[in-house]
Design an enzyme around this catalytic site. Sequence first.
Site, PDB file in Angstrom:
ATOM      1  N   ASP A 289      -8.031 -18.122  -3.912  1.00 35.30           N
ATOM      2  CA  ASP A 289      -8.974 -17.986  -2.804  1.00 35.30           C
ATOM      3  C   ASP A 289      -8.776 -16.624  -2.148  1.00 35.30           C
ATOM      4  O   ASP A 289      -7.630 -16.188  -1.944  1.00 35.30           O
ATOM      5  CB  ASP A 289      -8.736 -19.070  -1.757  1.00 35.30           C
ATOM      6  CG  ASP A 289      -9.118 -20.460  -2.248  1.00 35.30           C
ATOM      7  OD1 ASP A 289      -9.567 -20.576  -3.402  1.00 35.30           O
ATOM      8  OD2 ASP A 289      -8.968 -21.417  -1.458  1.00 35.30           O
TER       9      ASP A 289
ATOM     10  N   HIS B 153      -3.538 -18.001  -3.580  1.00 34.13           N
ATOM     11  CA  HIS B 153      -4.340 -17.122  -2.736  1.00 34.13           C
ATOM     12  C   HIS B 153      -4.096 -15.658  -3.080  1.00 34.13           C
ATOM     13  O   HIS B 153      -3.007 -15.295  -3.516  1.00 34.13           O
ATOM     14  CB  HIS B 153      -4.012 -17.345  -1.255  1.00 34.13           C
ATOM     15  CG  HIS B 153      -4.368 -18.709  -0.754  1.00 34.13           C
ATOM     16  ND1 HIS B 153      -3.577 -19.820  -0.993  1.00 34.13           N
ATOM     17  CD2 HIS B 153      -5.436 -19.144  -0.030  1.00 34.13           C
ATOM     18  CE1 HIS B 153      -4.146 -20.879  -0.431  1.00 34.13           C
ATOM     19  NE2 HIS B 153      -5.267 -20.503   0.156  1.00 34.13           N
TER      20      HIS B 153
END
Length: 267
Positions: free
Chosen positions: A62, A208
């Site tokens: 992400d 992430h």
Amino acid sequence: MNSFYVFSGKKIKRVFFLVVAAIFAAGVVYVESDNITVFSEGSPSAIYSVPTEKKLIALTFDISWGETRTQPILDILEQKGVKKSTFFLSSPWSKTHPDLVKKIADAGYEIGSHGHKHVNYSSLSDDEIRKQISTAHQILTDMTGKEPNLIRMPNGDFDKRVLTIAEQLNYKVIQWDTDSLDWKNPGVDTIVNRVMKKAHPGDIVLLHASDSCKQTHLALPIIIDQLRAQGYEFVTVSELLQQTEMNNKTIQDQAMMMEQIEAAAGF
């Protein structure tokens, strides 16, 4: 003759845990009846993993802000020969970092949507949910030349309305079965150990590449090496979904539910 039953601290703790678990489970059923009808066949649901016997795993990243962590992640994936992974990009970040978006796309990685505003979509009206998803869709399509059809909601937050609207807009809502917890910066060993402990065939791993995650690029090469040593093949989320008819997990599996109960109860 009087009799007494002496409760030990351990027994009291166990009884308390079981009571909390029962209340939590009942609460889930009650809440989901109004918000997320994932227990009913045919209703839209989020995808946490895909049932398969093949050792396939999807690394997902992400990105919602920052500019210093993405390139090191891309470098590691290239150095390790990982040609398939999925990046969920927020549209505001994408607009301000077109060079990085291009690098991700040019490398052949799958790009999914991470929405527009980074807010909990379950708190928005139906029209606003639709606007957020559609706005991100148009921006990512314009920037990459491809229409995304996978979305990971900001903060992983959704309810029945979000799932329904996403489905109407031809999106599949993608969650994860393994949270690396890299966003907590708990230490490289902790990140690696958590992924390796939870990884399984058909798994979707949450990582992430935003600037707040300062240890992901250090843990990633170890994770890749160890997963490969166990025989795993890296695929995109879309490729994972193609492996089988989706008898996917809904909302939470029992292990995750019990994990949250234990955390909430302080065990």
